[in-house]
Structure formats: C-alpha cells, structure tokens
Design a protein around this motif. Structure first.
Motif, PDB file in Angstrom:
ATOM      1  N   GLN A 117       0.828  -1.202   0.000  1.00 13.22           N
ATOM      2  CA  GLN A 117       0.000   0.000   0.000  1.00 13.22           C
ATOM      3  C   GLN A 117       0.865   1.255   0.000  1.00 13.22           C
ATOM      4  O   GLN A 117       0.608   2.202  -0.754  1.00 13.22           O
ATOM      5  CB  GLN A 117      -0.916  -0.012   1.227  1.00 13.22           C
ATOM      6  CG  GLN A 117      -1.976  -1.119   1.205  1.00 13.22           C
ATOM      7  CD  GLN A 117      -2.815  -1.113   2.467  1.00 13.22           C
ATOM      8  OE1 GLN A 117      -2.579  -0.325   3.382  1.00 13.22           O
ATOM      9  NE2 GLN A 117      -3.813  -2.001   2.522  1.00 13.22           N
ATOM     10  N   SER A 120       2.356   1.643  -3.358  1.00 15.10           N
ATOM     11  CA  SER A 120       1.364   2.163  -4.298  1.00 15.10           C
ATOM     12  C   SER A 120       1.175   3.668  -4.100  1.00 15.10           C
ATOM     13  O   SER A 120       1.169   4.440  -5.064  1.00 15.10           O
ATOM     14  CB  SER A 120       0.037   1.429  -4.098  1.00 15.10           C
ATOM     15  OG  SER A 120      -0.949   1.952  -4.960  1.00 15.10           O
ATOM     16  N   LYS A 121       1.046   4.076  -2.813  1.00 18.07           N
ATOM     17  CA  LYS A 121       0.903   5.513  -2.539  1.00 18.07           C
ATOM     18  C   LYS A 121       2.155   6.266  -2.972  1.00 18.07           C
ATOM     19  O   LYS A 121       2.066   7.361  -3.544  1.00 18.07           O
ATOM     20  CB  LYS A 121       0.638   5.730  -1.058  1.00 18.07           C
ATOM     21  CG  LYS A 121      -0.712   5.211  -0.581  1.00 18.07           C
ATOM     22  CD  LYS A 121      -0.909   5.480   0.907  1.00 18.07           C
ATOM     23  CE  LYS A 121      -2.250   4.958   1.389  1.00 18.07           C
ATOM     24  NZ  LYS A 121      -2.438   5.183   2.862  1.00 18.07           N
ATOM     25  N   THR A 122       3.334   5.647  -2.702  1.00 17.55           N
ATOM     26  CA  THR A 122       4.584   6.300  -3.088  1.00 17.55           C
ATOM     27  C   THR A 122       4.673   6.446  -4.604  1.00 17.55           C
ATOM     28  O   THR A 122       5.133   7.480  -5.115  1.00 17.55           O
ATOM     29  CB  THR A 122       5.781   5.492  -2.566  1.00 17.55           C
ATOM     30  OG1 THR A 122       5.683   5.350  -1.145  1.00 17.55           O
ATOM     31  CG2 THR A 122       7.087   6.168  -2.913  1.00 17.55           C
ATOM     32  N   LYS A 123       4.230   5.400  -5.320  1.00 19.89           N
ATOM     33  CA  LYS A 123       4.238   5.494  -6.783  1.00 19.89           C
ATOM     34  C   LYS A 123       3.308   6.593  -7.254  1.00 19.89           C
ATOM     35  O   LYS A 123       3.641   7.366  -8.170  1.00 19.89           O
ATOM     36  CB  LYS A 123       3.828   4.155  -7.388  1.00 19.89           C
ATOM     37  CG  LYS A 123       4.897   3.075  -7.269  1.00 19.89           C
ATOM     38  CD  LYS A 123       4.446   1.787  -7.931  1.00 19.89           C
ATOM     39  CE  LYS A 123       5.526   0.724  -7.871  1.00 19.89           C
ATOM     40  NZ  LYS A 123       5.092  -0.558  -8.502  1.00 19.89           N
ATOM     41  N   GLU A 124       2.127   6.665  -6.618  1.00 16.76           N
ATOM     42  CA  GLU A 124       1.201   7.723  -6.994  1.00 16.76           C
ATOM     43  C   GLU A 124       1.805   9.097  -6.686  1.00 16.76           C
ATOM     44  O   GLU A 124       1.759  10.016  -7.514  1.00 16.76           O
ATOM     45  CB  GLU A 124      -0.111   7.543  -6.236  1.00 16.76           C
ATOM     46  CG  GLU A 124      -0.884   6.286  -6.635  1.00 16.76           C
ATOM     47  CD  GLU A 124      -2.144   6.104  -5.808  1.00 16.76           C
ATOM     48  OE1 GLU A 124      -2.377   6.939  -4.904  1.00 16.76           O
ATOM     49  OE2 GLU A 124      -2.896   5.132  -6.055  1.00 16.76           O
ATOM     50  N   GLN A 125       2.391   9.214  -5.459  1.00  6.48           N
ATOM     51  CA  GLN A 125       3.025  10.485  -5.114  1.00  6.48           C
ATOM     52  C   GLN A 125       4.192  10.785  -6.039  1.00  6.48           C
ATOM     53  O   GLN A 125       4.396  11.938  -6.441  1.00  6.48           O
ATOM     54  CB  GLN A 125       3.509  10.437  -3.657  1.00  6.48           C
ATOM     55  CG  GLN A 125       2.381  10.353  -2.639  1.00  6.48           C
ATOM     56  CD  GLN A 125       2.904  10.204  -1.217  1.00  6.48           C
ATOM     57  OE1 GLN A 125       4.108  10.083  -1.000  1.00  6.48           O
ATOM     58  NE2 GLN A 125       2.005  10.202  -0.250  1.00  6.48           N
ATOM     59  N   SER A 126       4.966   9.711  -6.380  1.00  2.20           N
ATOM     60  CA  SER A 126       6.090   9.916  -7.294  1.00  2.20           C
ATOM     61  C   SER A 126       5.610  10.381  -8.660  1.00  2.20           C
ATOM     62  O   SER A 126       6.218  11.258  -9.278  1.00  2.20           O
ATOM     63  CB  SER A 126       6.893   8.614  -7.422  1.00  2.20           C
ATOM     64  OG  SER A 126       7.936   8.755  -8.351  1.00  2.20           O
ATOM     65  N   ALA A 127       4.506   9.768  -9.113  1.00  6.07           N
ATOM     66  CA  ALA A 127       3.961  10.200 -10.399  1.00  6.07           C
ATOM     67  C   ALA A 127       3.497  11.649 -10.326  1.00  6.07           C
ATOM     68  O   ALA A 127       3.745  12.446 -11.245  1.00  6.07           O
ATOM     69  CB  ALA A 127       2.804   9.282 -10.799  1.00  6.07           C
ATOM     70  N   ALA A 128       2.829  11.996  -9.197  1.00 10.01           N
ATOM     71  CA  ALA A 128       2.386  13.382  -9.036  1.00 10.01           C
ATOM     72  C   ALA A 128       3.574  14.328  -8.962  1.00 10.01           C
ATOM     73  O   ALA A 128       3.592  15.393  -9.595  1.00 10.01           O
ATOM     74  CB  ALA A 128       1.517  13.509  -7.781  1.00 10.01           C
ATOM     75  N   GLU A 130       6.536  13.746 -10.138  1.00  4.35           N
ATOM     76  CA  GLU A 130       7.165  13.774 -11.462  1.00  4.35           C
ATOM     77  C   GLU A 130       6.419  14.714 -12.399  1.00  4.35           C
ATOM     78  O   GLU A 130       7.039  15.471 -13.160  1.00  4.35           O
ATOM     79  CB  GLU A 130       7.196  12.355 -12.038  1.00  4.35           C
ATOM     80  CG  GLU A 130       7.952  12.227 -13.344  1.00  4.35           C
ATOM     81  CD  GLU A 130       9.442  12.450 -13.179  1.00  4.35           C
ATOM     82  OE1 GLU A 130      10.086  12.797 -14.182  1.00  4.35           O
ATOM     83  OE2 GLU A 130       9.942  12.279 -12.061  1.00  4.35           O
TER      84      GLU A 130
END
Length: 296
Positions: A117, A120-128, A130
C-alpha cells in the motif's frame, strides 16, 4: 529307536526246545543272547546320555543366545524409546517453530500488504511529483528563456545606457563614481569658460544617516550650509545643483552676460543631445539629472 540298537529278530519254537531238552534229559533252556542285548542296552543308554548332554548343551546355547537376544532387544528397545523421546521433543520444538513461523508469516504478510500500500501511494506520489517536476521544469525552462531574453535586452540596454551616460556626463559636466564603501566621488567640469576641462570634485560619505564630506576640492565656504540642507531635505539632486552653483561662483571673472555656462545642467547641450536622440528639454532645464546612474 534306531535299528542299530536292536538285534535282528530270530524265530524260536517252544516244541523244538522242549523236544531237545527231553531227548537230552536236561532242563529246557532258551539262549536269550544276553551279552549282545546288554551291549545294545549299554549303547542305547550311552546314546540317551549323549543325546541328553547334547540337548542340554543346545538348550544352554539357545538360552544364552536368548538372553543375549533379550538383552540386545532390551537395549534396542531402550534406544528406540530414547530416539522416540528425542523425536517427540524435536517434534514439539518443530511444532513450536512452525507456530512461530506461522505468526511470523502472518506478520510478514501484514507488513508486506502495508508496504505494498505504501509503495502504491509512493508510486502515486512519485507520479504526481514527477508531473509537478515536469511542470516546474517547463516553467523553469520558460523562465530561463525569459531571463535570457531579458538579460539580452538588459545587456543591450546597458550598452545604450553606458553610451547615454557617457554623453550625459560629457554634456552635463558631471561624473559620479564609487571610491570606497559608502563614499561617492563627484567630478564637475564645464564650469570655467576659460578651461572647460578644469575639475571640481567632492567626496560624500553616505555610510551614516548624517551625510558628510571628507574631501572637497577646491574648498567651499558654503559647504556646512549645503550639508545642513542635504541632511534636512535628503534631496541629493538639489544638493548637486547647489554644489555646482557654489563651484561656479569660485570661477574668477565670470562673463557679465549670461552664457552657455550659466545653465546649471551644463553648457552646449542642444547639439549633442539631438545628435544622440535624447530629450533636449530635460537636459536644458536640468531634469535629466534625476535619471543619472550613480555607480559604485
């Protein structure tokens, strides 16, 4: 009984024995062959004894073997029981370990789920981040381009300002330079009609709230009053005009009639300003002094 211990059967006729004894006048007798029989009986008894001894020996041997076997089986039983106890202990330890591992697996599964989880949140934050970073990069790139464009414009303006400043300095007969930290050197020319390049100078110390003049060449008797007015109104532009007027008053034998040297902004202004596309009116009435660049 074995046949070796028995005498072969021999038929006996009682009539024959009685007839033989009657004819001979003797007591009838029967030859029972006792000696061979005795020998056979002795041999039989010896055989029985030997058989008994052999049987006892065999029984003792078997009993000894049985005792050894029982002892070995008992030792083997004890070893097996010891191994069983050891295996049961190992089984208990293994079961405890399995239970602990089961709890550990459960904890790891929970941790893995939380980490997934978080990932997943980190990936979402990373995408944001980025996306924001790309947007910032675009903004920075655009701003850098704008800064470069403005820099080029400022550089061009600086070149034009340097030319205009040089022209104004030549036209107005005034040059302001920084000589030390918080000290300004003012050089005045075009004040003496007989020697336009003659220099009148003054150093103003602006490091404190009260301005001071550590050096003035040539000296001005009205300098204390000029400084008082400057510290009162804080108007440097008017101070420069008053100082220029005071320096002009030191020129011997000034012209009787007004001339091009009488203007506070400097003489001979029309032609140079027109030649360099300046505002002639601003230079003539002295208002161009308000836009002079004071460089340290």
């Amino acid at each position: 009984m074995p046949a070796a211990y028995l005498a072969p059967p021999r038929p006996i006729s009682l009539h024959a024995v009685l007839d033989a004894s009657s004819s001979a006048g003797t007591v009838p007798t029967i030859d029972l062959e006792w000696e061979p029989f005795h020998a056979h009986v002795e041999a039989f008894l010896n055989a029985i004894d030997q058989y008994t001894m052999d049987a006892k020996t065999e029984i003792a041997r078997r009993a000894s073997e049985h005792v050894d076997m029982v002892r070995d089986m008992k030792a083997e039983k004890e070893e097996v029981e010891r191994r069983i106890t050891l295996e049961r202990e190992r089984e208990a330890v293994m079961l405890a370990t399995l239970e602990q591992e089961r709890h550990t697996v459960g904890d790891l599964s929970s941790s893995l789920a939380r980490l997934q989880q978080t990932l997943s949140k980190t990936k979402e934050q990373s995408a944001a981040v980025e996306a924001e970073l790309n947007a910032v990069r675009k903004e920075v790139k655009a701003e850098r381009g704008e800064k470069e464009r403005q820099g080029k414009v400022l550089e061009q303006q600086r070149g034009r300002d340097a030319i205009e400043l040089q022209i104004l300095q030549e036209v107005l007969g005034l040059r302001i330079e920084g000589v030390k930290a918080d000290e300004l050197l003012m050089r005045f020319t075009l004040l003496d009609p007989s020697d336009p390049e003659r220099e009148f100078s003054m150093i103003i110390d602006v490091s404190k709230h009260e301005y001071t003049v550590p050096n003035c060449s040539p000296p001005l008797s009205a300098l204390p009053e000029l400084l008082r007015q400057l510290n009162a109104d804080r108007d440097l532009y008017s101070f420069i005009k008053r100082v220029r007027k005071a320096f002009r008053a030191l020129v011997p034998n000034p012209p009787a009639a007004p001339s091009k040297f009488d203007d506070l902004s400097g003489p001979g202004l029309r032609a140079p300003v027109a030649e360099n596309s300046g505002d002639a009116k601003d230079v003539e009435d002295g208002s161009a002094m308000q836009t002079l660049r004071i460089e340290a």
